[in-house]
Scaffold this motif. Structure first.
Motif, PDB file in Angstrom:
ATOM      1  N   UNK A 148       2.145   4.424   2.949  1.00 11.34           N
ATOM      2  CA  UNK A 148       2.521   5.131   4.168  1.00 11.34           C
ATOM      3  C   UNK A 148       3.743   6.038   3.970  1.00 11.34           C
ATOM      4  N   UNK A 149       4.038   6.374   2.724  1.00 10.19           N
ATOM      5  CA  UNK A 149       5.123   7.300   2.444  1.00 10.19           C
ATOM      6  C   UNK A 149       4.612   8.734   2.552  1.00 10.19           C
ATOM      7  N   UNK A 150       5.539   9.665   2.670  1.00 10.72           N
ATOM      8  CA  UNK A 150       5.163  11.065   2.808  1.00 10.72           C
ATOM      9  C   UNK A 150       4.492  11.564   1.533  1.00 10.72           C
ATOM     10  N   UNK A 151       3.374  12.235   1.689  1.00 11.47           N
ATOM     11  CA  UNK A 151       2.669  12.817   0.546  1.00 11.47           C
ATOM     12  C   UNK A 151       3.306  14.151   0.186  1.00 11.47           C
ATOM     13  N   UNK A 152       3.912  14.208  -0.988  1.00  8.33           N
ATOM     14  CA  UNK A 152       4.507  15.450  -1.474  1.00  8.33           C
ATOM     15  C   UNK A 152       3.728  16.043  -2.639  1.00  8.33           C
ATOM     16  N   UNK A 153       2.909  15.222  -3.299  1.00  5.55           N
ATOM     17  CA  UNK A 153       2.076  15.712  -4.391  1.00  5.55           C
ATOM     18  C   UNK A 153       0.854  14.817  -4.525  1.00  5.55           C
ATOM     19  N   UNK A 154      -0.118  15.320  -5.271  1.00  2.00           N
ATOM     20  CA  UNK A 154      -1.334  14.549  -5.510  1.00  2.00           C
ATOM     21  C   UNK A 154      -2.027  15.087  -6.750  1.00  2.00           C
ATOM     22  N   UNK A 155      -3.007  14.338  -7.236  1.00  4.39           N
ATOM     23  CA  UNK A 155      -3.814  14.723  -8.394  1.00  4.39           C
ATOM     24  C   UNK A 155      -5.261  14.828  -7.954  1.00  4.39           C
ATOM     25  N   UNK A 156      -5.994  15.766  -8.525  1.00  6.45           N
ATOM     26  CA  UNK A 156      -7.376  15.979  -8.105  1.00  6.45           C
ATOM     27  C   UNK A 156      -8.237  16.394  -9.297  1.00  6.45           C
ATOM     28  N   UNK A 157      -9.538  16.156  -9.150  1.00  5.87           N
ATOM     29  CA  UNK A 157     -10.541  16.619 -10.102  1.00  5.87           C
ATOM     30  C   UNK A 157     -11.389  17.677  -9.414  1.00  5.87           C
ATOM     31  N   UNK A 158     -11.306  18.893  -9.923  1.00  3.71           N
ATOM     32  CA  UNK A 158     -12.053  19.980  -9.298  1.00  3.71           C
ATOM     33  C   UNK A 158     -13.559  19.794  -9.442  1.00  3.71           C
ATOM     34  N   UNK A 159     -13.986  19.139 -10.516  1.00  2.13           N
ATOM     35  CA  UNK A 159     -15.423  18.999 -10.777  1.00  2.13           C
ATOM     36  C   UNK A 159     -16.079  17.949  -9.882  1.00  2.13           C
ATOM     37  N   UNK A 160     -15.379  16.851  -9.630  1.00  6.58           N
ATOM     38  CA  UNK A 160     -15.970  15.750  -8.860  1.00  6.58           C
ATOM     39  C   UNK A 160     -15.444  15.657  -7.435  1.00  6.58           C
ATOM     40  N   UNK A 161     -14.292  16.286  -7.164  1.00  6.25           N
ATOM     41  CA  UNK A 161     -13.723  16.211  -5.822  1.00  6.25           C
ATOM     42  C   UNK A 161     -12.891  14.961  -5.572  1.00  6.25           C
ATOM     43  N   UNK A 162     -12.577  14.208  -6.627  1.00  9.83           N
ATOM     44  CA  UNK A 162     -11.758  12.998  -6.472  1.00  9.83           C
ATOM     45  C   UNK A 162     -10.291  13.383  -6.265  1.00  9.83           C
ATOM     46  N   UNK A 163      -9.608  12.585  -5.441  1.00 13.61           N
ATOM     47  CA  UNK A 163      -8.189  12.791  -5.151  1.00 13.61           C
ATOM     48  C   UNK A 163      -7.469  11.466  -5.276  1.00 13.61           C
ATOM     49  N   UNK A 164      -6.302  11.469  -5.911  1.00 20.68           N
ATOM     50  CA  UNK A 164      -5.464  10.276  -5.989  1.00 20.68           C
ATOM     51  C   UNK A 164      -4.020  10.666  -5.696  1.00 20.68           C
ATOM     52  N   UNK A 165      -3.300   9.751  -5.054  1.00 21.14           N
ATOM     53  CA  UNK A 165      -1.906  10.008  -4.687  1.00 21.14           C
ATOM     54  C   UNK A 165      -0.930   9.269  -5.600  1.00 21.14           C
ATOM     55  N   UNK A 166      -1.445   8.559  -6.583  1.00 19.91           N
ATOM     56  CA  UNK A 166      -0.641   7.892  -7.590  1.00 19.91           C
ATOM     57  C   UNK A 166      -0.928   8.530  -8.950  1.00 19.91           C
ATOM     58  N   UNK A 167       0.082   8.587  -9.800  1.00 15.13           N
ATOM     59  CA  UNK A 167      -0.089   9.221 -11.107  1.00 15.13           C
ATOM     60  C   UNK A 167      -1.189   8.522 -11.898  1.00 15.13           C
ATOM     61  N   UNK A 168      -2.236   9.249 -12.307  1.00 13.52           N
ATOM     62  CA  UNK A 168      -3.321   8.632 -13.068  1.00 13.52           C
ATOM     63  C   UNK A 168      -2.887   8.302 -14.496  1.00 13.52           C
ATOM     64  N   UNK A 169      -3.601   7.346 -15.087  1.00  9.63           N
ATOM     65  CA  UNK A 169      -3.291   6.960 -16.467  1.00  9.63           C
ATOM     66  C   UNK A 169      -3.659   8.077 -17.432  1.00  9.63           C
ATOM     67  N   UNK A 170      -4.852   8.618 -17.276  1.00  7.45           N
ATOM     68  CA  UNK A 170      -5.318   9.713 -18.124  1.00  7.45           C
ATOM     69  C   UNK A 170      -5.126  11.026 -17.373  1.00  7.45           C
ATOM     70  N   UNK A 171      -4.028  11.726 -17.658  1.00  4.11           N
ATOM     71  CA  UNK A 171      -3.704  12.939 -16.911  1.00  4.11           C
ATOM     72  C   UNK A 171      -4.521  14.147 -17.370  1.00  4.11           C
ATOM     73  N   UNK A 172      -5.218  14.027 -18.486  1.00  5.96           N
ATOM     74  CA  UNK A 172      -5.935  15.184 -19.032  1.00  5.96           C
ATOM     75  C   UNK A 172      -7.099  15.600 -18.142  1.00  5.96           C
ATOM     76  N   UNK A 173      -7.675  14.664 -17.423  1.00  2.00           N
ATOM     77  CA  UNK A 173      -8.823  14.977 -16.586  1.00  2.00           C
ATOM     78  C   UNK A 173      -8.426  15.376 -15.167  1.00  2.00           C
ATOM     79  N   UNK A 174      -7.140  15.299 -14.861  1.00  3.69           N
ATOM     80  CA  UNK A 174      -6.681  15.553 -13.503  1.00  3.69           C
ATOM     81  C   UNK A 174      -5.774  16.782 -13.464  1.00  3.69           C
ATOM     82  N   UNK A 175      -5.836  17.487 -12.347  1.00  4.15           N
ATOM     83  CA  UNK A 175      -4.915  18.596 -12.093  1.00  4.15           C
ATOM     84  C   UNK A 175      -3.860  18.141 -11.086  1.00  4.15           C
ATOM     85  N   UNK A 176      -2.711  18.756 -11.163  1.00  3.38           N
ATOM     86  CA  UNK A 176      -1.592  18.356 -10.314  1.00  3.38           C
ATOM     87  C   UNK A 176      -1.342  19.421  -9.255  1.00  3.38           C
TER      88      UNK A 176
END
Length: 295
Positions: free
Chosen positions: A19-47
């Motif tokens: 419930x903290x303020x969202x200031x950034x997120x990670x997403x996959x343009x190909x699949x449409x997935x979104x995460x608000x926590x830093x992913x383990x494998x950053x190579x597949x995610x855009x910031x």
């Protein structure tokens, strides 16, 4: 632009769990997935940064706290320099003069480095600054830019007219208004490390640390000559606080620089392999690696 627009309606302005303020997120343009926590494998995610009025207040407040700390540290050191020249006995001549000389050298070095970065920024200007104005306006622009560089105001605050503009050739960008009438925009980067590196100047942090540490040493040397001095204790307190603040920022910057360098090198290898010439011992690969080091 350059951003999967279908992701915008699914974004949360508050972290789903914390419930903290969202200031950034990670997403996959190909699949449409979104995460608000830093992913383990950053190579597949855009910031991307989700910039709202609330998140901008956070950035502005952090910059203000940094400026307030630096001004307080300089003011306390200047006050102690005056005490050294006027009140400390002549027996402590070597220590007091060394402290005063080092303090004024620090002020000169900060101003010089701020001017250097200002000139460098003006030369690299792609056309966003308004030139051929009156001499008074030009002097004010130089003065304010130097002030921003001296006090390390991050680009997320100083370059907001450029970051918020809709005309971008490459950077992912979206401006929208949510169903709850929250106006916001999204700016994307290759990864979080690239964003963090762009926001800080390692040279300025190193300069502050290299000069604050010997100043702190001289303050402890003066402690035996100036017993129960408010000026001395105030200067020591703010100097320690400034060293800790700058050391933390420098560690974060070094971590993200190393991380971004690794990701960029892997991206170079991937592009070279895609073009069929990506052997690590190839001349093209070594030339790309050398250019990355220069950057």
């Amino acid at each position: 632009r350059n951003f999967p627009i279908d992701l915008v309606p699914t974004l949360e302005f508050k972290h789903p769990e914390k419930k903290s303020l969202t200031k950034d997120f990670w997403y996959k343009a190909s699949t449409g997935d979104v995460t608000y926590d830093a992913p383990v494998d950053v190579h597949e995610w855009c910031y991307a940064r989700l910039i709202t009025k609330s998140s901008y207040y956070h950035d502005l407040g952090a910059a203000f706290c940094g400026v307030a700390l630096k001004v307080s540290s300089l003011a306390s050191q200047f006050n102690l320099a005056g005490v050294c020249l006027l009140e400390i006995p002549k027996a402590a001549n070597t220590v007091r003069l060394s402290y005063v000389a080092l303090f004024f050298f620090k002020v000169f070095a900060m101003i010089w480095f701020g001017l250097y970065r200002t000139v460098k920024m003006f030369r690299a200007d792609p056309g966003d600054l308004v030139w051929q104005t009156s001499k008074w306006d030009y002097c004010k622009m130089v003065f304010y830019s130097t002030l921003f560089n001296v006090f390390e105001i991050p680009p997320v605050v100083t370059d907001i007219p450029v970051m918020a503009h809709v005309k971008k050739p490459v950077q992912p960008f979206v401006t929208f208004r949510s169903s709850t009438c929250i106006r916001a925009w999204i700016a994307g980067w290759l990864n979080q490390s690239q964003h963090e590196v762009e926001q800080q100047s390692g040279g300025n942090l190193m300069l502050s640390l290299l000069l604050d540490l010997p100043l702190l040493y001289y303050k402890f040397q003066l402690e035996s000559e100036v017993h129960s001095s408010v000026s001395l204790f105030t200067a020591i307190f703010f100097c320690i606080l400034s060293v800790v603040w700058n050391l933390r920022k420098l560690c974060i910057l070094c971590y993200h620089r190393n991380k971004f360098h690794g990701v960029a090198m892997e991206e170079i290898v991937r592009l070279e392999q895609k073009r069929g010439r990506a052997r690590p011992d190839s001349a093209e690969y070594k030339d790309s690696k050398q250019r990355l080091r220069i950057l």
